[in-house]
Design an enzyme around this catalytic site. Sequence first.
Site, PDB file in Angstrom:
ATOM      1  N   GLY A  13       0.935  -1.100  -0.121  1.00  0.00           N
ATOM      2  CA  GLY A  13       0.197   0.164  -0.018  1.00  0.00           C
ATOM      3  C   GLY A  13       0.791   1.365   0.187  1.00  0.00           C
ATOM      4  O   GLY A  13       0.632   2.262   0.593  1.00  0.00           O
ATOM      5  N   ALA A  14       1.982   1.046  -0.827  1.00  0.00           N
ATOM      6  CA  ALA A  14       2.952   2.266  -0.717  1.00  0.00           C
ATOM      7  C   ALA A  14       2.702   3.284  -1.860  1.00  0.00           C
ATOM      8  O   ALA A  14       3.606   4.097  -1.738  1.00  0.00           O
ATOM      9  CB  ALA A  14       4.402   1.764  -0.967  1.00  0.00           C
ATOM     10  N   ASP A  63      -2.273  -7.338  -5.448  1.00  0.00           N
ATOM     11  CA  ASP A  63      -3.464  -7.103  -4.579  1.00  0.00           C
ATOM     12  C   ASP A  63      -2.910  -8.214  -3.320  1.00  0.00           C
ATOM     13  O   ASP A  63      -2.852  -9.234  -3.657  1.00  0.00           O
ATOM     14  CB  ASP A  63      -4.736  -7.850  -5.166  1.00  0.00           C
ATOM     15  CG  ASP A  63      -5.872  -7.815  -4.032  1.00  0.00           C
ATOM     16  OD1 ASP A  63      -5.721  -7.775  -2.823  1.00  0.00           O
ATOM     17  OD2 ASP A  63      -7.074  -8.339  -4.646  1.00  0.00           O
ATOM     18  N   ASN A  90       1.053  -2.864   5.491  1.00  0.00           N
ATOM     19  CA  ASN A  90       0.324  -1.588   5.697  1.00  0.00           C
ATOM     20  C   ASN A  90      -1.030  -1.472   4.724  1.00  0.00           C
ATOM     21  O   ASN A  90      -1.928  -1.018   5.309  1.00  0.00           O
ATOM     22  CB  ASN A  90       1.232  -0.437   4.874  1.00  0.00           C
ATOM     23  CG  ASN A  90       0.294   0.882   4.906  1.00  0.00           C
ATOM     24  OD1 ASN A  90      -0.054   1.576   5.647  1.00  0.00           O
ATOM     25  ND2 ASN A  90       0.302   1.352   3.570  1.00  0.00           N
ATOM     26  N   TYR A 163     -13.664  -3.945   9.969  1.00  0.00           N
ATOM     27  CA  TYR A 163     -12.587  -3.174   9.955  1.00  0.00           C
ATOM     28  C   TYR A 163     -11.941  -3.137  11.560  1.00  0.00           C
ATOM     29  O   TYR A 163     -10.561  -3.703  11.743  1.00  0.00           O
ATOM     30  CB  TYR A 163     -12.482  -1.570   9.619  1.00  0.00           C
ATOM     31  CG  TYR A 163     -11.289  -0.954   9.768  1.00  0.00           C
ATOM     32  CD1 TYR A 163     -10.478  -0.678   8.695  1.00  0.00           C
ATOM     33  CD2 TYR A 163     -10.803   0.028  11.028  1.00  0.00           C
ATOM     34  CE1 TYR A 163      -9.341  -0.036   8.855  1.00  0.00           C
ATOM     35  CE2 TYR A 163      -9.463   0.643  11.044  1.00  0.00           C
ATOM     36  CZ  TYR A 163      -8.806   0.641   9.765  1.00  0.00           C
ATOM     37  OH  TYR A 163      -7.642   1.494   9.966  1.00  0.00           O
ATOM     38  N   ALA A 164     -12.765  -3.086  12.522  1.00  0.00           N
ATOM     39  CA  ALA A 164     -12.211  -3.278  13.864  1.00  0.00           C
ATOM     40  C   ALA A 164     -11.914  -4.679  14.258  1.00  0.00           C
ATOM     41  O   ALA A 164     -10.644  -4.898  14.748  1.00  0.00           O
ATOM     42  CB  ALA A 164     -13.398  -2.746  15.010  1.00  0.00           C
ATOM     43  N   LYS A 167      -8.312  -5.313  12.528  1.00  0.00           N
ATOM     44  CA  LYS A 167      -7.282  -4.824  13.052  1.00  0.00           C
ATOM     45  C   LYS A 167      -6.917  -5.429  14.573  1.00  0.00           C
ATOM     46  O   LYS A 167      -5.809  -5.473  14.988  1.00  0.00           O
ATOM     47  CB  LYS A 167      -7.441  -3.261  13.182  1.00  0.00           C
ATOM     48  CG  LYS A 167      -7.622  -2.368  11.873  1.00  0.00           C
ATOM     49  CD  LYS A 167      -6.074  -2.718  11.069  1.00  0.00           C
ATOM     50  CE  LYS A 167      -6.403  -1.954   9.751  1.00  0.00           C
ATOM     51  NZ  LYS A 167      -5.017  -1.953   8.843  1.00  0.00           N
ATOM     52  N   ILE A 196      -5.082   9.888  11.009  1.00  0.00           N
ATOM     53  CA  ILE A 196      -4.248  10.271  10.277  1.00  0.00           C
ATOM     54  C   ILE A 196      -4.617  10.764   8.848  1.00  0.00           C
ATOM     55  O   ILE A 196      -5.520  10.061   8.357  1.00  0.00           O
ATOM     56  CB  ILE A 196      -3.096   9.123   9.874  1.00  0.00           C
ATOM     57  CG1 ILE A 196      -2.775   8.225  11.242  1.00  0.00           C
ATOM     58  CG2 ILE A 196      -2.019   9.446   9.327  1.00  0.00           C
ATOM     59  CD1 ILE A 196      -2.047   8.867  12.122  1.00  0.00           C
TER      60      ILE A 196
HETATM   61  P1  NAP Z   1      -4.855   5.062   1.970  1.00  0.00           P
HETATM   62  O1  NAP Z   1      -4.751   6.561   1.782  1.00  0.00           O
HETATM   63  O2  NAP Z   1      -6.357   4.710   1.534  1.00  0.00           O
HETATM   64  O3  NAP Z   1      -3.856   4.239   1.303  1.00  0.00           O
HETATM   65  C1  NAP Z   1      -3.839   2.758   1.260  1.00  0.00           C
HETATM   66  C2  NAP Z   1      -2.823   2.267   0.071  1.00  0.00           C
HETATM   67  O4  NAP Z   1      -3.126   0.949  -0.103  1.00  0.00           O
HETATM   68  C3  NAP Z   1      -3.521   2.707  -1.424  1.00  0.00           C
HETATM   69  O5  NAP Z   1      -2.824   3.113  -2.134  1.00  0.00           O
HETATM   70  C4  NAP Z   1      -4.415   1.625  -1.709  1.00  0.00           C
HETATM   71  O6  NAP Z   1      -4.409   1.438  -3.136  1.00  0.00           O
HETATM   72  C5  NAP Z   1      -3.476   0.319  -1.320  1.00  0.00           C
HETATM   73  N1  NAP Z   1      -4.351  -0.681  -1.175  1.00  0.00           N
HETATM   74  C6  NAP Z   1      -5.544  -0.891  -0.776  1.00  0.00           C
HETATM   75  N2  NAP Z   1      -6.139  -2.429  -0.841  1.00  0.00           N
HETATM   76  C7  NAP Z   1      -5.050  -2.866  -1.392  1.00  0.00           C
HETATM   77  C8  NAP Z   1      -4.516  -4.372  -1.743  1.00  0.00           C
HETATM   78  N3  NAP Z   1      -5.737  -5.148  -1.762  1.00  0.00           N
HETATM   79  N4  NAP Z   1      -3.474  -4.539  -2.235  1.00  0.00           N
HETATM   80  C9  NAP Z   1      -2.479  -3.706  -2.293  1.00  0.00           C
HETATM   81  N5  NAP Z   1      -2.658  -2.372  -2.206  1.00  0.00           N
HETATM   82  C10 NAP Z   1      -3.791  -1.880  -1.571  1.00  0.00           C
HETATM   83  O7  NAP Z   1      -4.984   4.667   3.361  1.00  0.00           O
HETATM   84  P2  NAP Z   1      -4.046   5.111   4.695  1.00  0.00           P
HETATM   85  O8  NAP Z   1      -4.782   6.130   5.361  1.00  0.00           O
HETATM   86  O9  NAP Z   1      -2.624   5.440   4.371  1.00  0.00           O
HETATM   87  O10 NAP Z   1      -3.925   3.761   5.531  1.00  0.00           O
HETATM   88  C11 NAP Z   1      -2.673   2.815   5.509  1.00  0.00           C
HETATM   89  C12 NAP Z   1      -2.892   1.728   6.596  1.00  0.00           C
HETATM   90  O11 NAP Z   1      -3.110   2.538   7.974  1.00  0.00           O
HETATM   91  C13 NAP Z   1      -4.255   1.013   6.376  1.00  0.00           C
HETATM   92  O12 NAP Z   1      -3.885  -0.357   6.848  1.00  0.00           O
HETATM   93  C14 NAP Z   1      -5.158   1.863   7.383  1.00  0.00           C
HETATM   94  O13 NAP Z   1      -6.041   0.760   7.823  1.00  0.00           O
HETATM   95  C15 NAP Z   1      -4.275   2.084   8.481  1.00  0.00           C
HETATM   96  N6  NAP Z   1      -4.726   3.203   9.412  1.00  0.00           N
HETATM   97  C16 NAP Z   1      -5.101   4.278   8.875  1.00  0.00           C
HETATM   98  C17 NAP Z   1      -5.666   5.481   9.681  1.00  0.00           C
HETATM   99  C18 NAP Z   1      -5.755   6.674   9.266  1.00  0.00           C
HETATM  100  O14 NAP Z   1      -6.338   7.292   9.908  1.00  0.00           O
HETATM  101  N7  NAP Z   1      -5.540   7.026   7.911  1.00  0.00           N
HETATM  102  C19 NAP Z   1      -5.742   4.965  10.956  1.00  0.00           C
HETATM  103  C20 NAP Z   1      -5.267   3.885  11.562  1.00  0.00           C
HETATM  104  C21 NAP Z   1      -4.910   2.881  10.646  1.00  0.00           C
HETATM  105  P3  NAP Z   1      -5.842   1.518  -4.107  1.00  0.00           P
HETATM  106  O15 NAP Z   1      -6.563   2.413  -3.371  1.00  0.00           O
HETATM  107  O16 NAP Z   1      -5.459   1.278  -5.369  1.00  0.00           O
HETATM  108  O17 NAP Z   1      -6.615   0.047  -3.577  1.00  0.00           O
END
Ligand code: NAP
Length: 256
Positions: A13-14, A63, A90, A163-164, A167, A196
């Site tokens: 997810g980079a 994926d 991630n 989701y909960a 995680k 975040i």
């Molecule tokens: P984001 O902005 O949606 O970025 C996630 C990235 O992961 C996107 O580029 C997405 O690509 C990719 N992705 C999604 N599904 C995937 C899959 N099946 N295989 C490969 N790549 C995939 O999310 P983020 O906020 O940075 O979150 C990153 C992590 O932190 C997640 O695990 C999230 O649950 C966790 N987190 C986030 C928050 C917050 O407040 N932001 C809080 C707690 C935890 P596509 O869109 O193309 O699928």
Amino acid sequence: MSSHAGRVALVTGAGRGIGRAMADAHSAAGAKVAYLDHDPALAEEAAAAAKQRGCEAMALSADVADDQAVAEACRRVSETLGPIEILVNNAGISPKSGGDGKRSPVWDMQPDEWRRVIDVNLTGGFNCVRAVVPGMRELGRGRIVNISSVAGRTYCDIVGVHYAASKAALIGFTKHLAGELGPDGITINAIAPGRIDTPLMRGSAPEANEAARLATPLRRLGSPEDVASMCLFLTSDGAAFVTGQVCDVAGGWLLT
Ligand code: NAP
């Protein structure tokens, strides 16, 4: 010299958000970084930017829920950059299918949506660990970081139950594996971010994000870089005796 210099890191997810910041932090610290994302254009753009900064990097599109695609991606990383020493799980999703950026309550949640969240957020981590651990065991060292959430530790009214649950399960996965992999010199820890500021967070209702900000003792939302600096510590030599831990990066929000 940084303890990351020359080490090979795979971040899932980079392409954007927290994953991009963690991958960039590792490449800035001298690691060779594989940027894996579902979206090939995002992965390419992120890896190209790292290369432009003089870092060794590659882009991968897969994926994480697809075990064969993950195995193939890890094989390509090892062939191109060398054996993977650092894995950051991630990639994650948090569907807000209730309308207006709100979660679906459990009685409206469709089984397909439940399955997809578990497949990506939990099984995706299993697929990546399964693919990289044999190589780490051969090396006799490795660092794994799983991105959980404060929603995996306590009730959080922004996210859905899928989701909960995913995680919270990642936390059990982390603790169990710390015991299983420790004898091979592999550490595994989890980070539990609060709110975040990323595209995923902006998918939630704005009033929910503002309420989270006000309920955060530090009175701000987190940045992807806040999470990246904790991740960089956990994969550094400085964290060599830290394993099986869940580190909150949440500004004190939802203290547990
Ligand atoms: P984001 O902005 O949606 O970025 C996630 C990235 O992961 C996107 O580029 C997405 O690509 C990719 N992705 C999604 N599904 C995937 C899959 N099946 N295989 C490969 N790549 C995939 O999310 P983020 O906020 O940075 O979150 C990153 C992590 O932190 C997640 O695990 C999230 O649950 C966790 N987190 C986030 C928050 C917050 O407040 N932001 C809080 C707690 C935890 P596509 O869109 O193309 O699928």
